[in-house]
Design a protein around this motif. Structure first.
Motif, PDB file in Angstrom:
ATOM      1  N   TYR A   1      -2.594   2.416   9.718  1.00 18.79           N
ATOM      2  CA  TYR A   1      -1.477   2.430   8.939  1.00 18.79           C
ATOM      3  C   TYR A   1      -0.464   3.340   9.275  1.00 18.79           C
ATOM      4  O   TYR A   1      -1.018   3.892  11.092  1.00 18.79           O
ATOM      5  CB  TYR A   1      -2.044   3.823   8.106  1.00 18.79           C
ATOM      6  CG  TYR A   1      -3.701   3.375   7.366  1.00 18.79           C
ATOM      7  CD1 TYR A   1      -3.453   2.639   6.369  1.00 18.79           C
ATOM      8  CD2 TYR A   1      -4.525   4.894   6.804  1.00 18.79           C
ATOM      9  CE1 TYR A   1      -4.445   2.096   5.697  1.00 18.79           C
ATOM     10  CE2 TYR A   1      -5.388   4.618   6.008  1.00 18.79           C
ATOM     11  CZ  TYR A   1      -5.637   3.142   5.153  1.00 18.79           C
ATOM     12  OH  TYR A   1      -6.780   3.339   4.781  1.00 18.79           O
TER      13      TYR A   1
ATOM     14  N   ASP B   1       0.317   2.505   4.590  1.00 17.67           N
ATOM     15  CA  ASP B   1      -0.605   2.231   5.076  1.00 17.67           C
ATOM     16  C   ASP B   1      -1.496   0.433   4.653  1.00 17.67           C
ATOM     17  O   ASP B   1      -2.047   0.662   5.182  1.00 17.67           O
ATOM     18  CB  ASP B   1      -1.199   3.065   3.823  1.00 17.67           C
ATOM     19  CG  ASP B   1      -1.554   4.139   4.134  1.00 17.67           C
ATOM     20  OD1 ASP B   1      -0.906   4.514   4.652  1.00 17.67           O
ATOM     21  OD2 ASP B   1      -2.479   4.798   2.792  1.00 17.67           O
TER      22      ASP B   1
ATOM     23  N   ARG C   1       2.441   6.113   9.838  1.00 20.60           N
ATOM     24  CA  ARG C   1       2.087   7.205   8.662  1.00 20.60           C
ATOM     25  C   ARG C   1       3.947   8.325   8.637  1.00 20.60           C
ATOM     26  O   ARG C   1       4.015   8.853   8.316  1.00 20.60           O
ATOM     27  CB  ARG C   1       1.635   8.535   9.418  1.00 20.60           C
ATOM     28  CG  ARG C   1       0.186   7.723   8.948  1.00 20.60           C
ATOM     29  CD  ARG C   1      -0.205   8.230   7.825  1.00 20.60           C
ATOM     30  NE  ARG C   1      -1.974   7.865   7.538  1.00 20.60           N
ATOM     31  CZ  ARG C   1      -2.656   8.539   6.638  1.00 20.60           C
ATOM     32  NH1 ARG C   1      -2.310   9.085   5.218  1.00 20.60           N
ATOM     33  NH2 ARG C   1      -3.994   8.673   6.173  1.00 20.60           N
TER      34      ARG C   1
ATOM     35  N   ASP D   1       0.962  -1.358  -0.068  1.00 20.93           N
ATOM     36  CA  ASP D   1      -0.190  -0.271  -0.173  1.00 20.93           C
ATOM     37  C   ASP D   1       1.131   0.976   0.038  1.00 20.93           C
ATOM     38  O   ASP D   1       2.581   1.224   0.128  1.00 20.93           O
ATOM     39  CB  ASP D   1      -0.764  -0.365   1.312  1.00 20.93           C
ATOM     40  CG  ASP D   1      -2.526   0.967   1.050  1.00 20.93           C
ATOM     41  OD1 ASP D   1      -2.603   1.696   0.351  1.00 20.93           O
ATOM     42  OD2 ASP D   1      -3.186  -0.103   1.212  1.00 20.93           O
TER      43      ASP D   1
ATOM     44  N   ARG E   1       4.308   5.848   3.690  1.00 20.42           N
ATOM     45  CA  ARG E   1       4.230   7.373   3.792  1.00 20.42           C
ATOM     46  C   ARG E   1       4.833   8.452   4.284  1.00 20.42           C
ATOM     47  O   ARG E   1       4.907   9.807   4.926  1.00 20.42           O
ATOM     48  CB  ARG E   1       2.760   7.378   4.683  1.00 20.42           C
ATOM     49  CG  ARG E   1       1.641   6.978   4.769  1.00 20.42           C
ATOM     50  CD  ARG E   1       0.764   7.717   3.601  1.00 20.42           C
ATOM     51  NE  ARG E   1      -0.482   7.476   3.110  1.00 20.42           N
ATOM     52  CZ  ARG E   1      -0.987   7.940   2.335  1.00 20.42           C
ATOM     53  NH1 ARG E   1      -1.038   9.480   1.788  1.00 20.42           N
ATOM     54  NH2 ARG E   1      -2.847   8.048   2.433  1.00 20.42           N
TER      55      ARG E   1
END
Length: 726
Positions: A524, A499, A526, A480, A483
């Protein structure tokens, strides 16, 4: 005072000093006249001490008055940019202009009135001029200041006697739709008007009759008109996205339309020598044109983040002034096409009209916040210009190079860009390769490589000097969006958060994943960072927790750090590795003991919206934070209190913040597509005996103004040297 000036200044240098003293004297009156107006001795007792440190007035007079009060700390260095706030209109202010002698201002409003103001005292002169039966859209003084012309949505043009405040003759009628722009010719004999009926009309200012036929050619509403300095030409801007030049005598178009704007053209003006034209548009740009050849000069002036509604040249032609729906007024270098200083901020709604005073020292602006504001045209409040004009979407991440000479930025425009931190210009071409938003960027410890993470689920390493990707393939493995990314202190490893709820460690040389993903977060991830010694990793997650990991063994150390009540969006270690700072959507910043896993003190509170980025200063004494409240804030890391005022200037969410390696500067990246560099306070000293801090922001400068009258804050003795951008 007169005796002092006469005896103390002689020769050419003396003449220049007298001029500087006079200029400062005007600013002194604007900002600090309340005390002396009530009691003359307060000129020296109460007012003079609060003149800014760098003012010529204070430097000249303080030695002659050694016993006056002194500001203990936080002494303002310059005069505030905002001078006067004119209030009285009951609806949007659409148009403003100075009289030729600079003593008066005229304004037009949606309250159907025209008002005249004393530009020095900030008070309305006599009653509003009534007559228009619909919104007043444009106003201007005649060159001799004896008349005012106004245009309105009632489809008429009206001329007023400035002294008597009465209408002269009948309305000038002929337009079949709203009148959007009016102005006198430079000899005062004619008036030109532009209308939504797509025409430009010229009128005899004395007889009140139309001269010749309407000037036709625009295919949509005409929004702005202006005469050339010699009154032989007219320029017009239209919602057909073009600028057109007309022969004022013959009533015919000169050459082809000036094309380039991609949005409606809202405002046009000639330069004082008539060789250039400036235009402002709904495409958020200001453009400069060669009035003879009908071609654009240089690149568009980028910076505004919303429609540009009003533009004009300074009287000497060296500067361009613009007002925008982004609520700011901006001043540009007309030759170099770059922003001078920072935007003038204070209006709380769209800026519809701007103008220079005839001597170029003041700016007037009118806004949908119903106010007219007067600004000091010489003031620049930001230490460096925004780095802008290249990123075409939100700036999500920024970082300094280890030597502080460069800045790297990642954007939703899918590019990574490198900037010269001193000059504020982009270095070479963007680093391209990501196929989705770039979410995180970082320099390697030696500054030779750049790291980027993206919503395309990949991590890429770039050669910082050559601007090319290192390796044939990106680092792949996350399932995914990536970040956050960071180098280890020795540059041999990379850590990433995604994520997909995992933290991953990579071999920076080989481009392969080391061991298994670090798992534990339930939502998630971050933000991630290495400890200064490289043995630990910290991560922040949308599961509201901060977690610490053993970087070698890939296991979690202790329990999650809990306390935040919303998503954790940013984490960082202190330089000595003993503390962790985290920022959250709960609007707070928290400091943690990295060894014991407990919170230190209370949360740092002040932001009024989500906190998106946090970082320690290189010496660990300060914390910087960026927030969706559009501000950057600096905190005392030991005492947990905010230092100074919020750093204001961004016009949209602040996504990323970072200190320079020497701790003297801060860089911030924002959804307004700009990065800004701030003075982080080289001389910041903390007085532990006083905890009061009333340092003002650039919107609340030395004086607040109520109904145009300055109210002096004589008790503004601040604890910290200002670190805001003023």
């Amino acid at each position: 005072m007169r005796f002092f000036v006469t005896k103390s200044f002689q020769g050419k240098k003396g003449y220049e000093d007298v001029a500087a003293l006079a200029k400062d004297g005007v600013k002194f009156i604007h900002n600090l006249s309340n005390g002396p107006s009530a009691s003359t001795p307060h000129l020296y007792l109460s007012a003079l001490p609060f003149a800014p440190e760098d003012s010529f007035l204070l430097k000249t007079l303080k030695e002659r008055f050694p016993c006056i009060a002194k500001v203990a700390a936080g002494h303002h260095k310059e005069w505030p940019s905002t001078q006067i706030l004119l209030q009285g209109h009951t609806h949007y202010v659409t148009s403003v202009a100075f009289s030729s002698d600079g003593t008066r201002i005229v304004s037009g409003s949606w309250d159907n009135t025209v008002r005249v103001w004393d530009a020095e005292r900030g008070v309305q002169i006599s009653n509003p001029l009534h007559g228009h039966t619909d919104y007043v859209t444009s106003v201007a003084f005649s060159p001799d200041g004896t008349r005012i012309v106004s245009g309105s949505n009632d489809k008429t043009v009206r001329v007023w006697d400035t002294e008597r405040g009465v209408q002269i003759g009948s309305p000038l009628q002929g337009h079949t739709d709203y009148v959007r722009s009016v102005v006198f010719s430079h000899n005062g004999t004619r008036i030109v008007s532009g209308s939504e009926d797509k025409t430009v009309r010229v009128w005899d200012a004395e007889r009140g009759v139309q001269i010749g036929s309407p000037l036709q050619g625009h295919t949509f509403h005409v929004r702005s008109v202006a005469f050339s300095p010699d009154s032989t030409r007219i320029v017009s801007g239209s919602l057909d996205k073009t600028v057109r030049i007309w022969d004022a005598e013959k009533g015919v178009q000169i050459g082809n339309p000036l094309q380039g704007h991609t949005g409606y053209v809202r405002s046009v003006a000639f330069s004082p020598d008539g060789t250039r034209i400036v235009s402002g548009s709904d495409d958020s740009t200001v453009r400069v044109w060669d009035a003879e050849r009908g071609v654009q000069i240089g690149s568009p002036l980028h910076g505004h983040t919303h429609y540009v509604r009003s533009v004009t040249f300074s009287p000497d032609g060296t500067r361009i002034l613009s007002g925008s729906f982004d609520k700011t007024v901006r001043v540009w270098d007309a030759d170099r096409g770059v922003l001078i200083g920072s935007p003038l901020q204070g209006h709380t709604d769209y800026v519809k009209s701007v103008a220079f005073s005839l001597d170029g020292t003041r700016i007037v602006s009118g806004s949908d916040d119903n106010t007219v504001r007067v600004w000091d045209a010489d003031r620049g409040v930001q230490i460096e210009n925004p780095l802008q004009g290249w990123h075409t979407d939100c700036v999500a991440s920024v970082a300094f190079s280890p030597d502080g000479t460069r800045i790297v930025s990642g954007s939703d425009d899918k590019t990574v860009r490198v900037w010269d931190a001193e000059k504020g210009v982009q270095i070479d071409n963007p680093l391209q390769g990501h196929t989705d938003c770039v979410t995180s960027v970082a320099f390697s410890p030696d500054g030779t490589r750049i790291l980027s993470g993206s919503d395309d689920k990949t991590i890429r390493v770039w050669d910082a000097k050559r601007g090319v990707q290192i390796g044939s393939s990106p680092l792949q493995g996350h399932t995914d969006c990536v970040r956050s990314v960071a180098f280890s202190p020795d540059g041999t490893r990379i850590v990433s958060g995604s994520d997909d709820n995992t933290v991953r460690v990579w071999d920076a040389e080989k481009g392969v994943q080391i061991g298994s993903p670090l798992q534990g977060h339930t939502y998630y991830v971050r933000s991630v960072a290495f400890s200064p010694d490289g043995t630990r990793i910290v991560s922040g997650s949308d599961d509201n927790t901060v977690r610490v990991w053993d970087a070698e063994m890939g296991v979690q150390i202790g329990s999650p750090l809990q306390g935040h009540t919303h998503y954790v969006r940013s984490v960082a270690f202190s330089p000595d590795g003993t503390r962790i700072v985290s920022g959250s959507l709960d609007k707070t910043i928290r400091v943690w003991d990295a060894e014991r896993g407990v919170q230190i003190g209370s949360p740092l509170q002040g932001h009024t919206h989500y906190v998106r980025s946090v970082a320690f200063s290189p010496d660990g004494t300060r914390i910087v934070s960026g927030s969706l409240d559009k501000t950057v804030r600096v905190w005392d890391a030991e005492r947990g209190v905010q230092i100074g005022s919020p750093l204001q200037g961004h016009t949209d969410y602040v996504r990323s913040v970072s200190f320079s390696p020497d701790g003297t500067r801060i860089v911030s990246g924002s959804d307004d597509q700009t990065m800004r560099v701030w003075n982080a306070g080289r001389d910041m000293r903390i007085n532990n005996n006083i905890e009061r801090n009333v340092s003002q922001s650039n919107e609340e400068s030395m004086c607040s103004l109520i109904n145009g009258k300055p109210i002096n804050h004589l008790n503004d003795i601040v604890v910290f040297n200002p670190i805001c951008n003023s």
